[in-house]
Design an enzyme around this catalytic site. Structure first.
Site, PDB file in Angstrom:
ATOM      1  N   GLU A 104     -90.907  50.846  73.827  1.00 33.77           N
ATOM      2  CA  GLU A 104     -89.562  50.283  74.639  1.00 33.77           C
ATOM      3  C   GLU A 104     -88.616  49.944  73.701  1.00 33.77           C
ATOM      4  O   GLU A 104     -88.819  49.250  72.682  1.00 33.77           O
ATOM      5  CB  GLU A 104     -89.928  49.233  75.717  1.00 33.77           C
ATOM      6  CG  GLU A 104     -90.734  49.558  76.559  1.00 33.77           C
ATOM      7  CD  GLU A 104     -90.927  48.437  77.721  1.00 33.77           C
ATOM      8  OE1 GLU A 104     -91.168  48.577  79.010  1.00 33.77           O
ATOM      9  OE2 GLU A 104     -90.927  47.285  77.368  1.00 33.77           O
ATOM     10  N   CYS A 105     -87.378  50.481  73.879  1.00 35.44           N
ATOM     11  CA  CYS A 105     -86.229  49.937  72.973  1.00 35.44           C
ATOM     12  C   CYS A 105     -86.590  50.210  71.362  1.00 35.44           C
ATOM     13  O   CYS A 105     -86.808  51.001  70.582  1.00 35.44           O
ATOM     14  CB  CYS A 105     -85.859  48.417  73.548  1.00 35.44           C
ATOM     15  SG  CYS A 105     -84.022  48.267  72.743  1.00 35.44           S
ATOM     16  N   GLY A 106     -86.955  48.909  70.843  1.00 33.62           N
ATOM     17  CA  GLY A 106     -87.073  48.958  69.312  1.00 33.62           C
ATOM     18  C   GLY A 106     -88.543  49.646  69.018  1.00 33.62           C
ATOM     19  O   GLY A 106     -88.575  50.348  68.186  1.00 33.62           O
TER      20      GLY A 106
END
Length: 436
Positions: free
Chosen positions: A327-329
Site C-alpha cells: 500500500e502506497c509506500g
C-alpha cells in the site's frame, strides 16, 4: 456510563491534537479511564492517543464506514470514564459527495454519536472576529451541538479578555485560554506529525502539555459539558477480510501506516500476524501465506532499503509462491526504483514495474473508491474497496496490468490504478473498508 466529547476546530493546525493529548493525560493522571478515537483517515494521531491514554485508539470515518461499523468501533469505550473523538481538518470539512453514511466530516461523527463539540480556536490576528467564527460553526448545522471553546495561542491578557467577552456575548462558554508555549509543540514532516514511536521524549512532552492545559483550562467544566453516553450494541463489525490465515506484516519506521481497526479485524477473523523489519534487513516469515507491506516513509529510508539484500531477496523468494501486497509506500518498494527528494535513484525490489520520484513533489490526497479488475489478497475481482490516498510522489512509470478502476470522491477516474504482476499487487490507496 461514559462522558463523550468531540474535539474540533475551524481548520487544521489550530491545536486539536495537542489539546486532545493534554486532556486525555490530565484526566488519566486524575484516575479516570480515557478512550480516544480519530475521525477520518489518519495513521499518526491514534499512536499519540495510545501514548497519552495507555489504550489503543482507532479511526472512525463516515465516508468509508457504515453506522454499524462506527458503532462497533466506538463500543470499545464502554468501560471508559471519558471518551474523546479528535476531529480532522475543520469541523464541517469533508468531501462534496456522501459516502457510506456521510462526507467524512468530523461533524458527521458528532451528530451520529450525539456528542457535543469542544472547539479549539486560534485567535491570532483576531479579536471579536473569533467569536463570529465560533458562532457560525455553532449555528451551521442544527444536529451538531457546541459545548464551548478553548482559545489557543492568545497573545496577551488583553487579547484574551477581548476574545472572551465577545464569545460570552454570543452565548459561547470559554473553558480556558492557552498562551503560546513552545515546549508542547509537536514536530512535523511532510505527511503530518513525526510519528510517536520516533519520539523518545513523547511521554514527557504529553505530561508537559497536560500540566500546561490543566493550569489554563477548567477541566471539570469541560468534563461536565460532555454528553453522558452508553454505547449501543452494533449490528455489524468492520467490513474487512484478512488477506490470509498467516500474515507477514512489514513493521518499522518506514512501514508503519496501518489502521488499527484493520489489524483487529484480521485477528478477529482468526488470522495470525507476524511482523518483520525491512530496515533491519529482515525478510517475511517463510511460514506465512501472504505478505503485506503498508505505507509509511520509505522515501526517507530508500538508500537503506536498497542496500538491504536479505530483505529484498527474501521478499522476492516469498513472492515466487505466495501473494505480496503493498500500500502506497509499500507499493513503491515493490516497484523497480524510487527517486528520493535529493534526486538520487534507488533500486527497489522489482516485483512490479512501478517507478516513483520525490524529486518533484506533488501531493495526492483524498478518498478513493476502487473496483478491483483482478483479485488482491483478501478480495476478489469486482470487490469495491474504500480507502484514502496521501503521498507526495510522482509516477514515473506504472507499466503493469492495472489492478483496479479507481475513482476519487467526486466520481472522477484517477490514474493511480495500482498494479498486478504475478503474485505481487499494489495500490496507492490505503484500504479502510469494503463495500458489502
Amino acid at each position: 456510563m461514559a462522558a463523550g466529547l468531540v474535539i474540533s476546530a475551524p481548520a487544521s493546525g489550530v491545536g486539536k491534537t495537542t489539546l486532545t493529548l493534554a486532556l486525555a493525560r490530565a484526566w488519566r493522571n486524575s484516575g479516570l479511564r480515557v478512550q480516544c478515537f480519530k475521525s477520518g483517515p489518519d495513521y499518526i494521531d491514534p499512536a499519540f492517543h495510545a501514548a497519552a491514554t495507555g489504550r489503543a485508539s482507532v479511526n472512525v470515518d463516515s465516508w468509508a464506514m457504515g453506522r454499524g461499523t462506527i458503532s462497533h468501533l466506538v463500543s470499545r469505550g464502554i468501560d471508559a470514564d471519558v471518551v474523546l473523538a479528535e476531529g480532522s481538518m475543520g469541523l464541517f470539512d469533508g468531501v462534496a459527495a456522501r459516502g457510506v453514511c456521510g462526507t467524512g466530516a468530523t461533524a458527521d461523527i458528532a451528530e451520529m454519536l450525539d456528542w457535543p463539540v469542544l472547539l479549539v480556536i486560534d485567535p491570532s490576528g483576531q479579536a471579536q472576529t473569533a467569536a463570529a467564527i465560533a458562532a457560525g460553526l455553532r449555528d451551521y448545522r442544527p444536529g451538531v451541538r457546541l459545548a464551548g471553546v478553548v482559545l489557543n495561542r492568545v497573545a496577551s491578557p488583553r487579547h484574551e479578555a477581548l476574545v472572551r467577552r465577545a464569545l460570552l456575548d454570543v452565548g459561547i462558554a470559554v473553558f480556558g485560554a492557552l498562551p503560546r508555549h513552545a515546549e508542547i509543540s509537536l514536530p512535523k514532516r511532510h505527511l503530518g506529525l513525526v510519528q510517536a514511536e520516533e519520539q523518545a521524549e513523547i511521554g514527557k512532552l504529553i505530561d508537559e502539555a497536560a500540566r500546561f492545559v490543566a493550569e489554563h483550562v477548567d477541566l471539570d467544566a469541560v468534563l461536565r459539558s460532555a454528553a453522558t453516553w452508553s454505547p449501543q450494541p452494533a449490528a455489524s463489525g468492520v467490513n474487512v477480510t484478512p488477506p490470509g490465515q498467516r500474515i507477514a506484516l512489514a513493521r518499522d519506521a518506514a512501514f508503519s501506516f496501518v489502521y488499527p481497526h484493520m489489524l483487529e479485524a484480521w485477528r478477529a477473523a482468526g488470522a495470525e500476524i507476524s511482523t518483520f523489519s525491512p530496515l533491519a534487513d529482515e525478510g517475511p516469515d517463510p511460514s506465512a501465506d501472504v505478505c503485506w507491506l503498508p505505507g509509511g516513509y520509505p522515501e526517507l529510508q530508500a538508500g537503506k532499503i536498497a542496500a538491504n539484500a536479505r530483505f529484498r531477496s527474501g521478499l522476492r523468494a516469498f513472492a515466487e509462491t505466495r501473494p505480496v501486497h503493498g500500500e502506497c509506500g509499500g507499493y513503491m518498494v515493490l516497484g523497480t526504483a524510487l527517486t528520493d527528494a535529493d534526486g538520487i535513484r534507488h533500486e527497489m525490489t522489482g516485483l512490479l514495474g512501478l517507478e516513483t520520484s520525490f524529486a518533484k513533489r506533488r501531493m495526492h490526497l483524498g478518498y478513493r473508491l476502487a473496483e478491483l479488475a483482478a483479485p488482491m489478497p483478501g478480495h476478489q475481482a469486482g470487490a469495491r474497496l474504500r480507502g484514502h490516498e496521501f503521498h507526495y510522489s510522482t509516477i514515473v512509470a506504472q507499466p503493469d496490468t492495472p489492478l483496479a478502476v479507481v475513482h476519487d470522491a467526486t466520481g472522477a477516474v484517477i490514474a493511480e490504478t495500482g498494479s498486478r504482476r504475478g503474485q505481487a499487487t499494489g495500490t496507492f490507496f490505503h484500504l479502510i473498508a469494503e463495500d458489502r
